[in-house]
Every structure is written in C-alpha cells, then in structure tokens.
Write a protein that holds these residues in place. Structure first.
Motif, short mmCIF file in Angstrom:
data_model
loop_
_atom_site.label_atom_id
_atom_site.label_comp_id
_atom_site.label_asym_id
_atom_site.label_seq_id
_atom_site.Cartn_x
_atom_site.Cartn_y
_atom_site.Cartn_z
N THR A 191 56.27 50.82 13.40
CA THR A 191 55.38 51.59 14.26
C THR A 191 55.52 51.18 15.73
N PRO B 157 56.36 54.86 17.39
CA PRO B 157 54.90 55.04 17.37
C PRO B 157 54.45 56.44 16.98
N SER C 70 49.82 57.40 16.27
CA SER C 70 50.23 56.26 17.09
C SER C 70 49.23 55.14 16.98
N ALA D 115 49.45 51.09 15.86
CA ALA D 115 49.57 50.50 14.53
C ALA D 115 48.59 49.38 14.32
#
Length: 471
Positions: free
Chosen positions: A69, A73, A123, A125
C-alpha cells in the motif's frame, strides 16, 4: 483494455473458481501463490484490484501489505482468509483493505466487491496494529465471522453500538473487544448493569451526585459517565432502564453533557457509548416502556450476537479454550476427547457460552483423568439434569391442574375465569417478588403491558407495596 485483477492465492482449486467467476465479469486475471511473485507482478503490471489470501507459501500476506500500500496507495485490496478469527478481521481492516472475506465465502459477493473495488480508490494503509493478547472472542463459524466484520468496522470511529443477543452470548466481551482494539483503548472501560441498580439510585450511579443531594449522600460521588471519560461506557441490560433515567440518558447523548444529581453545573463528557440488551425493544417501544428516540440514538450500529445453537462448529473450540483458561486459573489441566467434544456440540446450551463455560469448568474440577472422555461428559450432563430438574411429581404441571380441576366445584359459566384467577395470583406475586415490587419490571418479566398488570393486581387484590422490601 478491461479491468485487471491480481489474485494471490496458493490454493489452486480456490484460485481456479475465483478466476472463472471474475473472467465472467470481463476481468483479466493474473494469478500467483507467493509474496515474492506478488511483488514481482505488481512491479511489472498495473492492476485495478488485488485479491490476496493471508497465509501464502512464503509468509503472511497481511503482514507485508504495508509495503504494497505504500508503493501502490490507490490499489484496492480484498483480503481472503481461512484464519477466521477476530484477530484476522481486525488486522485485515487495519491495513486499509477494501473488504475482508473469511473462507468459505459467497462467490457472488466476492465478485461484486471486486467490481466495486475496481472503480474505487483506496488510500492510507497504516501499520499493523498492536493487538492485545488473549482476544476475548472465540469461534470460526460464519455467524461469528459476521460479528468480527462488524467489530472491525467500528474500531476507528466513535459511533454508538447496540449489541443484541440472548443472555450468556458474550455481549460484554464484544464491548470489551471494541474498546481494547479501538482508538480509545488507552482510556477506561466502565461497565454498568442497569438492571442491577435500584430504580431510585440509577441516575446517581450514572451521572453522580453532589453532597446532600439525598439522604445518605454524605459526599460528592463521581458517576459512571465521568469515570469513563476518554474511554468507553458499556450500558448492559439497557432495556431494563426505568423511563425517567432513559430521559436523562437521552439528554446526555444529545448534548454531550451531564449534571450530577443535586448539582447545578453541567459537566462535558467524552465517552463512547456501547449498549446491550437481551430484550426485544420493539414491543417495549410500542407499549411506551422504552423511548423510541433513545432507541435510535443507541442503535446507530447494531451488532447481533448469535446464540450458541447458531454457531455451527464453535462448541468444541470454545470447550478447549475454557479448559485452557481453567488450567490457567489453577484447576487441573485436561484435554478433551473427540467423542466428548461431539457430545458437547450436540447439546442445546440454552444458557449459551456462559452455560458451556460453567460446564467445562465443572468438568475440569471433577474429572480424575487427564483426558475428559465421553463417559465423563455423559455422567456430568446426567448429574446436571437431575440437579436442575424438579422431581417428576413437581414438574407435572398439567397433571396438577387436572387433579385440581377434578376436585373443584364451579358454577356453570365460571370455570375459565375462576381457574385463570387461581393461576394468575401466584404468577403475579412471583413476578413482584423477583422485581422487588417494581411494576414496570414485573410487567416486562411477564411480557405484558404495565397497565394490564396494574388492572389485574387490583382485580386480584394484590398489593405491590408488600413486595418492595425484597433485597
């Protein structure tokens, strides 16, 4: 070019089924079975969504998602897992995953989620959460998976939660899990059973009181709301709260402020509210014993906790868990035979998890062998049935009524009402004894309207004041 999905799954049969379903929805599917292969393919291609298992051939898929991520993202991630525990559900949610599906999953739901994720941007994480040891909930049934997913969704917000379920299902454990895993875990967790507090003291218990507010108030007392500042207040058995306390609770929830009994100044409160009940609140709202506006304030996020009879396959795991806890608390250490576990799984457990726990602890105390076998379980179940059940002559209610009717002489046309009165009087007296003369709670116990109860008490010449001194 159509939508592209990266499927990271080391079970070839599952991967084949998912691939076929996604291709039917015009996805181009790239498959791999390891973290290393996943990272390589992410570097070589662009994807609209990634589906990943947790346990892969070379490691933990969730533990390494932070790197994915961070680099990608905007890539929506859907997590699949056979590790069907609350721990896994929370870890999956904390990665910022678009969705989490415990195995076995509904294939149509998975495909629908993949289609939605392919058109979404996810988006942020976050690191793998610092989870406490000994998470309080056990069970891998589909019913518990639904509970885990709901818990995971409320951890990063302060929405009010209403936990619904029968007695003994573990409602307080769910509340504790939400607190321990949520953003308020550094604050206090304060639990209060509203049904256990005398009617005249409940407002002082919740909101506190000033010195001299009432007889016996020799000093200022801080109530449960203030004790829970910065943390979580768990209101158990909310359905038993008297109407006047419901009104003050509603005002506190609406304004975010409380006033101690006998006080003039308002105190700003910062608490998360989790409530629970084993009662059906709908008929209580209909008869006016529970405020509808309070119900909607509390029922922002309902979590339905299933009874043990609906948790297919969870009983053996729970029994083993309770044996380990019993040993940790000083009882002899035992294991459980497969046949014994099967017998336990076949029991109705009307008292749910609490009843199972008590039985397992009793078995741990009384069993002389290291392994609790089927014969021991059968004997303990038989002993429990004999201890719990009245003598046959006492429990033959229909036979007793028949005998009574045979010896009673009634004028024509009076039998129904005379017999009903004979039965109602001890029934109402029992309800009043159980509730200390509280007519509202007695009506709730009986499942009738309070006005109906009052009328029948007058008709039967029963004085509720005579039961008010019960402790």
């Amino acid at each position: 070019m159509g939508r592209r999905v990266l499927l990271v799954e080391d079970d070839a049969s599952i991967a084949t089924v998912i691939t076929a379903a996604l291709e039917d929805e015009a996805f181009t599917v790239h498959r791999c079975d390891s973290i290393a292969c996943r990272d390589r393919m992410l570097g070589e291609h662009e994807y609209d969504v990634m589906l990943t298992d947790v346990i892969l051939t070379d490691g933990d898929g969730i533990a390494t998602l932070g790197d994915v991520t961070a680099c990608y993202p905007d890539l929506p991630v859907i997590i699949l897992s056979a590790q069907n525990t609350l721990d896994t559900a929370v870890r999956a949610t904390d990665t910022g995953a678009f969705e989490y599906f415990p195995k076995p999953f509904d294939l149509d739901e998975l495909v629908r989620a993949a289609c939605q994720a392919a058109d979404a941007t996810v988006s942020g994480a976050g690191a793998e959460p610092d989870l406490p040891e000994g998470l309080p909930l056990i069970g891998r049934s589909q019913a518990m998976q639904d509970v885990y997913r709901m818990i995971a969704r409320v951890l990063r917000n302060d929405l009010t939660v209403l936990i619904l379920g029968e007695s003994g299902t573990g409602k307080e454990l769910v509340a504790e899990a939400i607190h321990q895993l949520g953003s308020r875990k550094q604050g206090p967790f304060v639990a209060v059973n509203t049904a256990a507090i005398p009617r005249e003291l409940i407002e002082a218990e919740l909101f506190g009181h000033e010195k001299g507010a009432f007889t016996g108030a020799v000093s200022r007392n801080i109530g449960k709301f203030e004790q829970a500042q910065g943390g979580t207040l768990f209101l158990d058995e909310i359905g038993d709260m008297p109407p006047e306390a419901q009104t003050r609770l509603l005002r506190a929830l609406q304004s975010g402020r409380i006033r101690r009994v006998g006080g003039r100044e308002e105190v700003t409160i910062d608490v998360r509210i989790i409530a629970a009940t084993n009662r059906d609140l709908a008929p209580m709202i209909a008869d006016g014993s529970f405020r509808e506006d309070l119900y909607y304030r509390l029922n922002v996020v309902p979590i339905h906790l299933p009874p043990l009879r609906e948790r297919d396959g969870d009983v053996p795991g729970l029994a083993v868990h309770f044996l380990r806890r019993a040993a940790a608390e000083g009882l002899p250490q035992h294991s459980l035979s497969k046949e014994a576990a099967s017998i336990l799984a076949a029991q109705p457990w009307r008292g749910n998890v609490r009843e199972l726990r008590n039985f397992v602890y009793r078995a741990a105390l009384l069993s002389r062998e290291e392994q609790i076998d089927a014969a021991t379980v059968r004997q303990l179940l038989s002993d429990r049935a004999e201890a719990d059940a009245p003598a046959a002559a006492e429990c033959d209610f229909a036979g007793t009524v028949t005998t009574w009717l045979a010896g009673a002489g009634f004028a024509p046309g009076t039998l129904y009402h005379a017999a009903l009165a004979e039965f109602e009087k001890p029934l109402f007296e029992h309800a009043l004894k159980e509730t200390g003369g509280n007519q509202l709670r007695a009506a709730q116990l009986l499942g009738i309207n309070r006005n109906t109860l009052r009328k029948r008490l007058d008709d039967l010449a029963i004085d509720p004041e005579g039961f008010s001194q019960r402790g």
